[in-house]
Design a protein around this motif. Structure first.
Motif, PDB file in Angstrom:
ATOM      1  N   GLY A  14       7.201   4.097   2.177  1.00  0.00           N
ATOM      2  CA  GLY A  14       8.594   3.712   1.939  1.00  0.00           C
ATOM      3  C   GLY A  14       8.961   4.027   0.492  1.00  0.00           C
ATOM      4  N   GLY A  15       9.820   3.162  -0.085  1.00  0.00           N
ATOM      5  CA  GLY A  15      10.290   3.383  -1.452  1.00  0.00           C
ATOM      6  C   GLY A  15       9.134   3.524  -2.439  1.00  0.00           C
ATOM      7  N   MET A  16       8.230   2.557  -2.422  1.00  0.00           N
ATOM      8  CA  MET A  16       7.167   2.561  -3.435  1.00  0.00           C
ATOM      9  C   MET A  16       6.059   3.543  -3.078  1.00  0.00           C
ATOM     10  N   GLY A  17       5.736   3.640  -1.790  1.00  0.00           N
ATOM     11  CA  GLY A  17       4.699   4.586  -1.367  1.00  0.00           C
ATOM     12  C   GLY A  17       5.046   5.995  -1.824  1.00  0.00           C
ATOM     13  N   TYR A  36       0.549   7.623   6.022  1.00  0.00           N
ATOM     14  CA  TYR A  36       0.695   6.966   7.328  1.00  0.00           C
ATOM     15  C   TYR A  36       1.748   5.873   7.191  1.00  0.00           C
ATOM     16  N   ASP A  37       2.669   5.850   8.135  1.00  0.00           N
ATOM     17  CA  ASP A  37       3.701   4.816   8.163  1.00  0.00           C
ATOM     18  C   ASP A  37       3.964   4.500   9.635  1.00  0.00           C
ATOM     19  N   THR A  38       4.344   3.262   9.903  1.00  0.00           N
ATOM     20  CA  THR A  38       4.616   2.880  11.293  1.00  0.00           C
ATOM     21  C   THR A  38       5.992   3.376  11.756  1.00  0.00           C
ATOM     22  N   PRO A  74       4.950  -3.649   3.397  1.00  0.00           N
ATOM     23  CA  PRO A  74       5.389  -5.007   3.054  1.00  0.00           C
ATOM     24  C   PRO A  74       4.164  -5.914   2.831  1.00  0.00           C
ATOM     25  N   ASN A  75       4.394  -7.016   2.135  1.00  0.00           N
ATOM     26  CA  ASN A  75       3.295  -7.809   1.596  1.00  0.00           C
ATOM     27  C   ASN A  75       2.393  -8.479   2.634  1.00  0.00           C
ATOM     28  N   ASP A  76       2.959  -8.813   3.787  1.00  0.00           N
ATOM     29  CA  ASP A  76       2.206  -9.612   4.765  1.00  0.00           C
ATOM     30  C   ASP A  76       1.002  -8.875   5.342  1.00  0.00           C
ATOM     31  N   CYS A  94      -3.891  -1.598  -4.107  1.00  0.00           N
ATOM     32  CA  CYS A  94      -2.885  -2.312  -3.321  1.00  0.00           C
ATOM     33  C   CYS A  94      -1.666  -2.633  -4.179  1.00  0.00           C
ATOM     34  N   GLU A  95      -0.519  -2.512  -3.558  1.00  0.00           N
ATOM     35  CA  GLU A  95       0.708  -2.892  -4.269  1.00  0.00           C
ATOM     36  C   GLU A  95       0.748  -4.405  -4.486  1.00  0.00           C
ATOM     37  N   LYS A  96       1.575  -4.805  -5.415  1.00  0.00           N
ATOM     38  CA  LYS A  96       1.783  -6.221  -5.709  1.00  0.00           C
ATOM     39  C   LYS A  96       2.899  -6.772  -4.832  1.00  0.00           C
ATOM     40  N   PRO A  97       2.982  -8.036  -4.540  1.00  0.00           N
ATOM     41  CA  PRO A  97       1.948  -9.027  -4.743  1.00  0.00           C
ATOM     42  C   PRO A  97       0.822  -8.725  -3.765  1.00  0.00           C
ATOM     43  N   GLN A 123      -0.441  -3.495 -10.808  1.00  0.00           N
ATOM     44  CA  GLN A 123       0.427  -4.298 -11.707  1.00  0.00           C
ATOM     45  C   GLN A 123       0.960  -3.345 -12.775  1.00  0.00           C
ATOM     46  N   ASN A 124       1.807  -2.436 -12.333  1.00  0.00           N
ATOM     47  CA  ASN A 124       2.251  -1.330 -13.189  1.00  0.00           C
ATOM     48  C   ASN A 124       3.068  -1.768 -14.395  1.00  0.00           C
ATOM     49  N   ARG A 125       3.634  -2.983 -14.335  1.00  0.00           N
ATOM     50  CA  ARG A 125       4.513  -3.382 -15.444  1.00  0.00           C
ATOM     51  C   ARG A 125       3.736  -3.789 -16.699  1.00  0.00           C
ATOM     52  N   ASP A 162      15.331  -5.463   3.622  1.00  0.00           N
ATOM     53  CA  ASP A 162      15.259  -6.299   4.812  1.00  0.00           C
ATOM     54  C   ASP A 162      14.105  -7.307   4.731  1.00  0.00           C
ATOM     55  N   TRP A 163      12.871  -6.770   4.689  1.00  0.00           N
ATOM     56  CA  TRP A 163      11.725  -7.684   4.757  1.00  0.00           C
ATOM     57  C   TRP A 163      11.644  -8.598   3.534  1.00  0.00           C
ATOM     58  N   ARG A 164      12.198  -8.187   2.399  1.00  0.00           N
ATOM     59  CA  ARG A 164      12.126  -9.026   1.186  1.00  0.00           C
ATOM     60  C   ARG A 164      12.899 -10.335   1.363  1.00  0.00           C
ATOM     61  N   GLN A 165      13.766 -10.385   2.402  1.00  0.00           N
ATOM     62  CA  GLN A 165      14.535 -11.615   2.619  1.00  0.00           C
ATOM     63  C   GLN A 165      13.834 -12.546   3.613  1.00  0.00           C
TER      64      GLN A 165
HETATM   65  P1  NAD Z   1       9.719  -0.338   1.827  1.00  0.00           P
HETATM   66  O1  NAD Z   1      10.256  -1.195   2.922  1.00  0.00           O
HETATM   67  O2  NAD Z   1      10.609   0.663   1.173  1.00  0.00           O
HETATM   68  O3  NAD Z   1       8.429   0.459   2.352  1.00  0.00           O
HETATM   69  C1  NAD Z   1       7.423  -0.136   3.126  1.00  0.00           C
HETATM   70  C2  NAD Z   1       6.964   0.902   4.141  1.00  0.00           C
HETATM   71  O4  NAD Z   1       5.832   0.384   4.842  1.00  0.00           O
HETATM   72  C3  NAD Z   1       8.033   1.203   5.202  1.00  0.00           C
HETATM   73  O5  NAD Z   1       8.239   2.599   5.285  1.00  0.00           O
HETATM   74  C4  NAD Z   1       7.438   0.636   6.498  1.00  0.00           C
HETATM   75  O6  NAD Z   1       7.817   1.359   7.633  1.00  0.00           O
HETATM   76  C5  NAD Z   1       5.954   0.749   6.215  1.00  0.00           C
HETATM   77  N1  NAD Z   1       5.103  -0.149   6.994  1.00  0.00           N
HETATM   78  C6  NAD Z   1       5.364  -1.425   7.398  1.00  0.00           C
HETATM   79  N2  NAD Z   1       4.286  -1.929   8.032  1.00  0.00           N
HETATM   80  C7  NAD Z   1       3.332  -0.967   8.022  1.00  0.00           C
HETATM   81  C8  NAD Z   1       2.014  -0.900   8.501  1.00  0.00           C
HETATM   82  N3  NAD Z   1       1.443  -1.937   9.117  1.00  0.00           N
HETATM   83  N4  NAD Z   1       1.326   0.252   8.334  1.00  0.00           N
HETATM   84  C9  NAD Z   1       1.889   1.324   7.706  1.00  0.00           C
HETATM   85  N5  NAD Z   1       3.150   1.320   7.224  1.00  0.00           N
HETATM   86  C10 NAD Z   1       3.851   0.176   7.367  1.00  0.00           C
HETATM   87  O7  NAD Z   1       9.122  -1.333   0.749  1.00  0.00           O
HETATM   88  P2  NAD Z   1       8.741  -0.967  -0.744  1.00  0.00           P
HETATM   89  O8  NAD Z   1       9.832  -1.354  -1.636  1.00  0.00           O
HETATM   90  O9  NAD Z   1       8.198   0.409  -0.795  1.00  0.00           O
HETATM   91  O10 NAD Z   1       7.557  -2.027  -0.985  1.00  0.00           O
HETATM   92  C11 NAD Z   1       6.261  -1.765  -0.505  1.00  0.00           C
HETATM   93  C12 NAD Z   1       5.261  -2.540  -1.342  1.00  0.00           C
HETATM   94  O11 NAD Z   1       5.354  -2.076  -2.693  1.00  0.00           O
HETATM   95  C13 NAD Z   1       5.501  -4.036  -1.408  1.00  0.00           C
HETATM   96  O12 NAD Z   1       4.275  -4.710  -1.490  1.00  0.00           O
HETATM   97  C14 NAD Z   1       6.291  -4.220  -2.691  1.00  0.00           C
HETATM   98  O13 NAD Z   1       6.178  -5.506  -3.244  1.00  0.00           O
HETATM   99  C15 NAD Z   1       5.642  -3.172  -3.553  1.00  0.00           C
HETATM  100  N6  NAD Z   1       6.514  -2.684  -4.642  1.00  0.00           N
HETATM  101  C16 NAD Z   1       5.983  -2.605  -5.880  1.00  0.00           C
HETATM  102  C17 NAD Z   1       6.757  -2.162  -6.932  1.00  0.00           C
HETATM  103  C18 NAD Z   1       6.138  -2.074  -8.296  1.00  0.00           C
HETATM  104  O14 NAD Z   1       6.852  -1.881  -9.267  1.00  0.00           O
HETATM  105  N7  NAD Z   1       4.826  -2.182  -8.404  1.00  0.00           N
HETATM  106  C19 NAD Z   1       8.088  -1.789  -6.722  1.00  0.00           C
HETATM  107  C20 NAD Z   1       8.600  -1.848  -5.430  1.00  0.00           C
HETATM  108  C21 NAD Z   1       7.794  -2.300  -4.395  1.00  0.00           C
END
Ligand code: NAD
Length: 352
Positions: A14-17, A36-38, A74-76, A94-97, A123-125, A162-165
Motif C-alpha cells: 500500500g502507501g508505505m509498502g 505480495y498484497d491481498t 495494517p497493524n493487526d 516490520c512497520e510501526k506500530p 522507527q524511521n522518524r 479506512d483501517w486507521r479508524q
Molecule cells: P495502506 O492501507 O496504504 O497499505 C496496507 C496494504 O496492506 C494494503 O494494500 C492492503 O491491501 C495490504 N494488506 C492488508 N492485509 C494484508 C495481508 N494480510 N497480507 C498482505 N497485504 C495485506 O496502509 P499504509 O499507510 O501503507 O500502512 C501500512 C503500515 O505501515 C502500517 O503498519 C502503518 O502504521 C505503517 N506506516 C508507517 C509509516 C512510517 O512513517 N513508518 C507511515 C505510514 C504507514
C-alpha cells in the motif's frame, strides 16, 4: 568488499509498502525482489513497477531467493506475518506500530531469537531532521539542563484512510503518530519514567482516538508533553524546549524556529513593565535584548547510516542494530500505560 545482494519481499504493497521501494533504491546491497498484497489492484501496481508478484504469503515464504520480508500491512496482522516469516528462516523488518501490545511484540522477539534471525521495526522518524536537531540542542546543552519538552504533531484532516479508524486493525492516533513521538522521546533521555497522565480525544466520533495528550514525568526531573491532533486548524510548534539557560522552538519539519538563551556576559537587567491588557506587568515583559542571545536553528549532522544501510551492516555482523528490540518494547509499555491513564482518568505512577 562484500557485494552480496539481499533480496527483500514486501508484504502489504500500500502507501508505505510502495514508499519503501524509494528508501531501498539508494542501498546497493538490497534489492526488492517482489511484492505480495491481498488486494489485486495493489498487486497490479507492483507488476507495473517491475516487481515479481506472489500469489500468497506462503509463496513469499517458500521462495528461497527471499532473504528479508518487509511487513507493511495494517497493524493487526503484523504479528502473525512476522512469526511465519521468521519461522520460514527470513529476516524481518516490520512497520510501526510493530504490534498492538507489548506481549505480542515479546512473542515475535522470542521466535526471532529461537530462529536466530534479525527482527527490527521501522522507527524511521529517528532519522527526521527536526528530531536530530532537537537531540543535538539537548545533547550539546545549548539550553543548559533541559527540564521540559513539548513534542507535537497536529493536522486538521481527521484520521486518514479506512483501517486507521478501526480498533480491530490497531487504528487510532496513539498507535499511529504516537508511537513515533514516544519513540523519539525515549531516545532523548536515559532517565526512567516515573508517572504518566493522558487524555485521548474522540472529537470525530470514531471508535479509536483521533488524538491524545500525555504528560510524562521522568526520575531526573524532566517533564514532557506529547500531543497528536487531527482536528487542529491552527497548529502549535513541532518542538518547544525549556532549559535552565534558555528556550528553543522548532516550528515545523522545515526547521523554522529559534533558540534564545541568557547572555552569560551580561548581569541581570531589570525588565521594564509593559502594558498587558488592563494592567502592567514586569513578570511577563520580554527580557532586554542585551541580556539574551538569539541563535538560528542549524541543520544537524545526518546519521552515518540510513535505516537500510544499518540493516545490511547488521546482517553482515558489522554494526549494532539501530532500532533495538528492548527500546521498541519500552515504547509499547508506555503506550499501554497511556491507554490505562486515559481510561482510568488517573495519573499512573510506574517506573518504565
Ligand atoms: P495502506 O492501507 O496504504 O497499505 C496496507 C496494504 O496492506 C494494503 O494494500 C492492503 O491491501 C495490504 N494488506 C492488508 N492485509 C494484508 C495481508 N494480510 N497480507 C498482505 N497485504 C495485506 O496502509 P499504509 O499507510 O501503507 O500502512 C501500512 C503500515 O505501515 C502500517 O503498519 C502503518 O502504521 C505503517 N506506516 C508507517 C509509516 C512510517 O512513517 N513508518 C507511515 C505510514 C504507514
Amino acid at each position: 568488499m562484500n557485494n552480496r545482494i539481499y533480496n527483500i519481499a514486501i508484504v502489504g504493497f500500500g502507501g508505505m509498502g510502495s514508499y519503501h521501494c524509494q528508501l531501498i533504491e539508494p542501498v546497493s546491497q538490497i534489492s526488492v525482489i517482489g511484492v505480495y498484497d491481498t488486494v489485486e489492484y495493489r498487486m497490479e501496481l507492483g507488476k507495473e513497477a517491475g516487481y515479481k508478484t506472489y500469489a500468497s504469503l506462503d509463496a513469499v515464504l517458500t521462495d528461497e531467493l527471499v532473504d528479508i520480508v518487509l511487513i507493511a500491512t495494517p497493524n493487526d496482522v503484523h504479528k502473525e506475518i512476522a512469526i511465519q516469516a521468521l519461522q520460514a528462516g527470513k529476516h524481518v523488518i516490520c512497520e510501526k506500530p510493530v504490534t498492538i501490545t507489548s506481549k505480542d511484540f515479546d512473542d515475535i522477539v522470542k521466535v526471532a531469537n529461537e530462529e536466530k534471525r534479525v527482527f527490527t521495526v521501522h522507527q524511521n522518524r529517528r532519522w527526521d531532521e527536526d528530531f536530530l536537531t532537537t537531540k543535538d540542542i539537548i545533547d550539546k546543552k545549548t539550553l543548559g539542563e533541559l527540564f521540559h519538552l513539548e513534542s507535537r504533531v497536529q493536522g486538521a484532516n481527521g484520521i486518514p484512510g479506512d483501517w486507521r479508524q478501526l480498533k480491530d486493525y490497531g487504528g487510532g492516533m496513539l498507535l499511529d503518530w504516537g508511537v513515533h513521538l514516544l519513540d523519539q522521546l525515549l531516545q532523548i533521555t536515559d532517565s526512567q519514567i516515573e508517572s504518566v497522565a493522558a487524555n485521548l480525544s474522540y472529537i470525530l466520533g470514531t471508535e479509536v482516538d483521533d488524538g491524545f495528550t500525555s504528560y510524562i514525568t521522568f526520575k531526573d526531573g524532566l517533564t514532557a508533553l506529547i500531543e497528536v491532533g487531527t482536528t487542529n486548524y491552527v497548529k502549535l510548534p513541532r518542538w518547544y524546549l525549556k532549559g535552565t539557560e534558555g528556550t528553543a522552538v522548532i516550528r515545523d519539519w522545515d526547521l523554522s524556529g529559534e533558540i534564545i538563551t541568557r547572555n552569560p556576559d551580561v548581569a541581570h537587567i531589570e525588565p521594564k513593565p509593559i502594558q498587558a491588557g488592563q494592567g502592567l506587568t514586569k513578570t511577563m515583559a520580554p527580557p532586554s535584548e542585551q541580556s539574551t542571545l538569539k541563535f538560528a536553528i542549524e541543520k544537524p549532522e545526518l546519521k552515518e547510516q540510513s535505516f537500510y544501510e544499518n540493516f545490511v551492516s547488521v546482517l553482515e555482523g558489522k554494526s549494532e542494530i539501530a532500532i533495538k528490540n528492548d527500546e521498541v518494547h519500552r515504547v509499547l509499555v508506555l503506550i499501554e500505560t497511556i491507554f490505562e491513564a486515559a481510561e482510568t482518568k488517573s495519573v499512573i505512577h510506574r517506573i518504565i
